[in-house]
Write a protein that holds these residues in place. Structure first.
Motif, PDB file in Angstrom:
ATOM      1  N   LYS A   1      -1.978   3.926 -10.338  1.00 30.74           N
ATOM      2  CA  LYS A   1      -1.538   3.990 -11.734  1.00 30.74           C
ATOM      3  C   LYS A   1      -1.787   2.646 -12.389  1.00 30.74           C
ATOM      4  O   LYS A   1      -1.469   1.597 -11.827  1.00 30.74           O
ATOM      5  N   ASN A   2      -2.331   2.705 -13.594  1.00 30.73           N
ATOM      6  CA  ASN A   2      -2.677   1.492 -14.333  1.00 30.73           C
ATOM      7  C   ASN A   2      -2.351   1.721 -15.807  1.00 30.73           C
ATOM      8  O   ASN A   2      -3.240   1.918 -16.635  1.00 30.73           O
ATOM      9  N   PRO A   3      -1.042   1.725 -16.150  1.00 30.69           N
ATOM     10  CA  PRO A   3      -0.624   2.124 -17.496  1.00 30.69           C
ATOM     11  C   PRO A   3      -1.211   1.272 -18.618  1.00 30.69           C
ATOM     12  O   PRO A   3      -1.384   1.783 -19.736  1.00 30.69           O
ATOM     13  N   LYS A   4      -1.519   0.038 -18.357  1.00 21.75           N
ATOM     14  CA  LYS A   4      -2.116  -0.818 -19.384  1.00 21.75           C
ATOM     15  C   LYS A   4      -3.647  -0.830 -19.327  1.00 21.75           C
ATOM     16  O   LYS A   4      -4.302  -1.548 -20.094  1.00 21.75           O
ATOM     17  N   ASN A   5      -4.198  -0.024 -18.419  1.00 21.44           N
ATOM     18  CA  ASN A   5      -5.648   0.022 -18.247  1.00 21.44           C
ATOM     19  C   ASN A   5      -6.222  -1.382 -18.040  1.00 21.44           C
ATOM     20  O   ASN A   5      -7.240  -1.757 -18.632  1.00 21.44           O
ATOM     21  N   LEU A   6      -5.553  -2.163 -17.195  1.00 26.55           N
ATOM     22  CA  LEU A   6      -6.001  -3.518 -16.928  1.00 26.55           C
ATOM     23  C   LEU A   6      -7.359  -3.513 -16.252  1.00 26.55           C
ATOM     24  O   LEU A   6      -7.666  -2.644 -15.439  1.00 26.55           O
ATOM     25  N   LYS A   7      -8.180  -4.491 -16.619  1.00 25.10           N
ATOM     26  CA  LYS A   7      -9.480  -4.676 -15.975  1.00 25.10           C
ATOM     27  C   LYS A   7      -9.378  -5.924 -15.096  1.00 25.10           C
ATOM     28  O   LYS A   7      -8.699  -6.885 -15.443  1.00 25.10           O
ATOM     29  N   PHE A   8     -10.070  -5.909 -13.965  1.00 23.33           N
ATOM     30  CA  PHE A   8      -9.932  -6.996 -13.008  1.00 23.33           C
ATOM     31  C   PHE A   8     -11.252  -7.727 -12.814  1.00 23.33           C
ATOM     32  O   PHE A   8     -12.304  -7.118 -12.635  1.00 23.33           O
ATOM     33  N   LYS A   9     -11.161  -9.062 -12.879  1.00 26.42           N
ATOM     34  CA  LYS A   9     -12.313  -9.925 -12.659  1.00 26.42           C
ATOM     35  C   LYS A   9     -12.093 -10.647 -11.337  1.00 26.42           C
ATOM     36  O   LYS A   9     -11.178 -11.468 -11.215  1.00 26.42           O
ATOM     37  N   GLU A  10     -12.908 -10.327 -10.344  1.00 29.02           N
ATOM     38  CA  GLU A  10     -12.739 -10.876  -9.000  1.00 29.02           C
ATOM     39  C   GLU A  10     -13.530 -12.182  -8.879  1.00 29.02           C
ATOM     40  O   GLU A  10     -14.741 -12.197  -9.067  1.00 29.02           O
ATOM     41  N   LEU A  11     -12.798 -13.265  -8.572  1.00 26.56           N
ATOM     42  CA  LEU A  11     -13.395 -14.597  -8.516  1.00 26.56           C
ATOM     43  C   LEU A  11     -12.988 -15.303  -7.230  1.00 26.56           C
ATOM     44  O   LEU A  11     -11.950 -14.985  -6.640  1.00 26.56           O
TER      45      LEU A  11
ATOM     46  N   LYS B   1      -2.009  -6.779 -23.449  1.00 30.60           N
ATOM     47  CA  LYS B   1      -2.412  -5.607 -24.212  1.00 30.60           C
ATOM     48  C   LYS B   1      -3.185  -4.616 -23.344  1.00 30.60           C
ATOM     49  O   LYS B   1      -3.681  -4.952 -22.278  1.00 30.60           O
ATOM     50  N   SER B   2      -3.280  -3.417 -23.829  1.00 33.68           N
ATOM     51  CA  SER B   2      -4.067  -2.398 -23.139  1.00 33.68           C
ATOM     52  C   SER B   2      -5.510  -2.862 -23.018  1.00 33.68           C
ATOM     53  O   SER B   2      -6.105  -3.347 -23.980  1.00 33.68           O
ATOM     54  N   GLY B   3      -6.060  -2.747 -21.821  1.00 35.81           N
ATOM     55  CA  GLY B   3      -7.430  -3.166 -21.588  1.00 35.81           C
ATOM     56  C   GLY B   3      -7.596  -4.640 -21.286  1.00 35.81           C
ATOM     57  O   GLY B   3      -8.728  -5.127 -21.181  1.00 35.81           O
ATOM     58  N   ALA B   4      -6.494  -5.354 -21.130  1.00 34.99           N
ATOM     59  CA  ALA B   4      -6.564  -6.788 -20.838  1.00 34.99           C
ATOM     60  C   ALA B   4      -7.289  -7.041 -19.520  1.00 34.99           C
ATOM     61  O   ALA B   4      -7.239  -6.226 -18.595  1.00 34.99           O
ATOM     62  N   THR B   5      -7.956  -8.189 -19.444  1.00 35.82           N
ATOM     63  CA  THR B   5      -8.673  -8.575 -18.228  1.00 35.82           C
ATOM     64  C   THR B   5      -7.845  -9.586 -17.443  1.00 35.82           C
ATOM     65  O   THR B   5      -7.386 -10.590 -18.001  1.00 35.82           O
ATOM     66  N   VAL B   6      -7.679  -9.305 -16.159  1.00 35.43           N
ATOM     67  CA  VAL B   6      -6.901 -10.175 -15.284  1.00 35.43           C
ATOM     68  C   VAL B   6      -7.802 -10.651 -14.142  1.00 35.43           C
ATOM     69  O   VAL B   6      -8.396  -9.841 -13.432  1.00 35.43           O
ATOM     70  N   ALA B   7      -7.911 -11.955 -13.993  1.00 43.81           N
ATOM     71  CA  ALA B   7      -8.676 -12.511 -12.880  1.00 43.81           C
ATOM     72  C   ALA B   7      -7.826 -12.516 -11.616  1.00 43.81           C
ATOM     73  O   ALA B   7      -6.628 -12.815 -11.667  1.00 43.81           O
ATOM     74  N   VAL B   8      -8.440 -12.172 -10.495  1.00 47.90           N
ATOM     75  CA  VAL B   8      -7.754 -12.180  -9.194  1.00 47.90           C
ATOM     76  C   VAL B   8      -8.664 -12.824  -8.161  1.00 47.90           C
ATOM     77  O   VAL B   8      -9.889 -12.789  -8.296  1.00 47.90           O
ATOM     78  N   PRO B   9      -8.097 -13.429  -7.105  1.00 44.51           N
ATOM     79  CA  PRO B   9      -8.939 -13.987  -6.042  1.00 44.51           C
ATOM     80  C   PRO B   9      -9.752 -12.885  -5.381  1.00 44.51           C
ATOM     81  O   PRO B   9      -9.287 -11.751  -5.242  1.00 44.51           O
ATOM     82  N   ASN B  10     -10.964 -13.217  -4.939  1.00 43.97           N
ATOM     83  CA  ASN B  10     -11.834 -12.168  -4.393  1.00 43.97           C
ATOM     84  C   ASN B  10     -11.830 -12.076  -2.874  1.00 43.97           C
ATOM     85  O   ASN B  10     -12.495 -11.209  -2.312  1.00 43.97           O
ATOM     86  N   ASP B  11     -11.095 -12.976  -2.162  1.00 44.02           N
ATOM     87  CA  ASP B  11     -11.016 -12.804  -0.716  1.00 44.02           C
ATOM     88  C   ASP B  11     -10.001 -11.717  -0.406  1.00 44.02           C
ATOM     89  O   ASP B  11      -9.046 -11.493  -1.156  1.00 44.02           O
TER      90      ASP B  11
END
Length: 278
Positions: free
Chosen positions: A180-190, A136-146
């Motif tokens: 461009k970020n059409p879904k306005n994804l938010k990123f959580k760096e871990l 969904k729009s504004g969803a949070t996606v975790a990504v590696p932080n290195d």
């Protein structure tokens, strides 16, 4: 007999900061000559699949090849290289070329690849949606932080049209390089090792193959999006400190790691979630 050491997260952090690695030493004097090739070959490895592959070799192939192999398991992506650099271990098996290049550059280490063994496709996973399009729009996606794995994660998302990266965004791309970020994804760096655990708290997470497998995920089946193996630069390899490439023990292990027996083991055990690169 197999000798596998389990290293706790707390010890890993301490070792990474001090570079002393007193808790995970192999009993070798780091001041010993790099040309001393006596004793077992001590290899630092991520538990899955790297240590599993090495343990298969130790149990089934090493003795016949005249190789005394000792495996030490590490949960992080830092200590295996610092331990190889200071001589606490003889070699490591856990990383790819872009990661190693970045590590050597930033930390002044002198680690070099010996032989590429396999690819672990990076994947996008979720406990909340069944497809990437369902985010969904504004969803949070975790990504590696290195640096390298974060860029790799963003490129994976871009390959499926979830985001667009700026022209020239390379192996150190971050969310700031998204145009461009059409879904306005938010990123959580871990930290990469924490991304599987984040699945309960975020909408989706990009997870390295080894951590996905060790957490019970099956990349070939469970990933919403999975990296292509075609022309993929992220093959994992056996590595040593520069100058130790000709260690006869290393040469024996390199040959075993790329043997038909190991190829069959990888294909049978991981069913497409780990792909032989030889």
């Amino acid at each position: 007999m197999r000798n596998t050491a389990k290293i706790t997260t707390a010890v890993l952090v301490a070792g990474a900061l001090t570079l002393g690695l007193s808790a995970c030493g192999s009993g070798k004097d780091s001041s010993s000559s790099s040309s001393d090739y006596s004793g077992p070959l001590v290899v630092a490895a991520s538990p899955v699949p790297h240590a599993e592959i090495l343990n298969f070799i130790e149990k089934n192939l090493a003795k016949k090849a005249g190789l005394d192999l000792e495996v030490k398991e590490f949960q992080d992506y830092i200590v295996p290289n610092t331990a190889t650099e200071d001589g606490s271990v003889d070699a490591n098996y856990f990383q790819n070329q872009p990661y190693l290049d970045d590590f050597n550059k930033k930390r002044g280490t002198h680690i070099v690849p010996v032989v590429t063994v396999h690819l672990e496709p990076l994947g996008l996973y979720s406990h909340k949606v069944k497809s990437a399009d369902a985010l969904k729009s504004g969803a949070t996606v975790a990504v590696p932080n290195d640096a390298v794995n974060e860029a790799r994660a963003l490129k994976l998302l871009a390959s499926k049209g979830l985001i667009t990266l700026k022209d020239g965004a390379g192996s150190e791309a971050t969310p700031r390089d998204i145009s461009k970020n059409p879904k306005n994804l938010k990123f959580k760096e871990l930290e990469a090792a924490q991304t599987p655990r984040s699945l309960e708290d975020v909408d989706a997470a990009v997870i390295n193959g080894n951590y996905a497998i060790s957490s019970g995920l099956k990349p070939a089946k469970d990933a919403l999006v999975l990296e292509s193996a075609t022309n993929n630069p992220y093959g994992n390899f056996l590595a040593v400190k520069k100058g130790n490439e000709n260690d006869p023990r290393v040469k024996k292990l390199a040959k075993l790691l790329t043997s038909p027996e190991v190829k069959k083991f990888i294909e049978d055990k991981y069913a497409g979630s780990v792909i032989p690169s030889f």
